[in-house]
Write a protein that holds these residues in place. Structure first.
Motif, PDB file in Angstrom:
ATOM      1  N   SER A  38       0.824  -1.207   0.000  1.00 26.99           N
ATOM      2  CA  SER A  38       0.000   0.000   0.000  1.00 26.99           C
ATOM      3  C   SER A  38       0.860   1.259   0.000  1.00 26.99           C
ATOM      4  O   SER A  38       0.500   2.260  -0.612  1.00 26.99           O
ATOM      5  CB  SER A  38      -0.952   0.002   1.195  1.00 26.99           C
ATOM      6  OG  SER A  38      -0.235   0.099   2.409  1.00 26.99           O
ATOM      7  N   THR A  39       2.011   1.207   0.648  1.00 25.65           N
ATOM      8  CA  THR A  39       2.912   2.354   0.653  1.00 25.65           C
ATOM      9  C   THR A  39       3.517   2.567  -0.726  1.00 25.65           C
ATOM     10  O   THR A  39       3.652   3.704  -1.178  1.00 25.65           O
ATOM     11  CB  THR A  39       4.030   2.157   1.699  1.00 25.65           C
ATOM     12  OG1 THR A  39       3.449   1.923   2.962  1.00 25.65           O
ATOM     13  CG2 THR A  39       4.925   3.367   1.777  1.00 25.65           C
ATOM     14  N   SER A  42       0.915   4.196  -3.031  1.00 20.86           N
ATOM     15  CA  SER A  42       0.621   5.601  -2.748  1.00 20.86           C
ATOM     16  C   SER A  42       1.816   6.504  -3.019  1.00 20.86           C
ATOM     17  O   SER A  42       1.684   7.717  -2.982  1.00 20.86           O
ATOM     18  CB  SER A  42       0.163   5.766  -1.293  1.00 20.86           C
ATOM     19  OG  SER A  42       1.233   5.470  -0.408  1.00 20.86           O
TER      20      SER A  42
END
Length: 74
Positions: A38-39, A42
């Motif tokens: 997820s990092t 993003s």
């Protein structure tokens, strides 16, 4: 037949604690991999640290399982 209840309770307690610890450690590894993904999506930093921590958790799980197998075989 004589059962040593104190030894049985001791084995049960230790196996319960080790099982909960291994499941928790594996869960931390899976969470670290999910956080890394997820990092990375993003565009933020810290993905490499999360991946390294996850791999460390998986390595500790593998070491604990290997040690358990060693104790059974030896």
């Amino acid at each position: 037949m004589n059962i040593d209840w104190a030894a049985l309770a001791s084995v049960f307690g230790v196996s319960l604690v080790v099982t909960v610890a291994l499941v928790g450690l594996f869960t931390l590894g899976v969470t670290g991999l999910a956080r890394q993904t997820s990092t990375a999506q993003s565009g933020g930093g810290g993905g490499a640290l999360a991946r390294t921590g996850a791999y460390a958790c998986f390595a500790l799980c593998l070491a604990a399982v290997a040690y358990g197998i060693y104790l059974i075989v030896a």
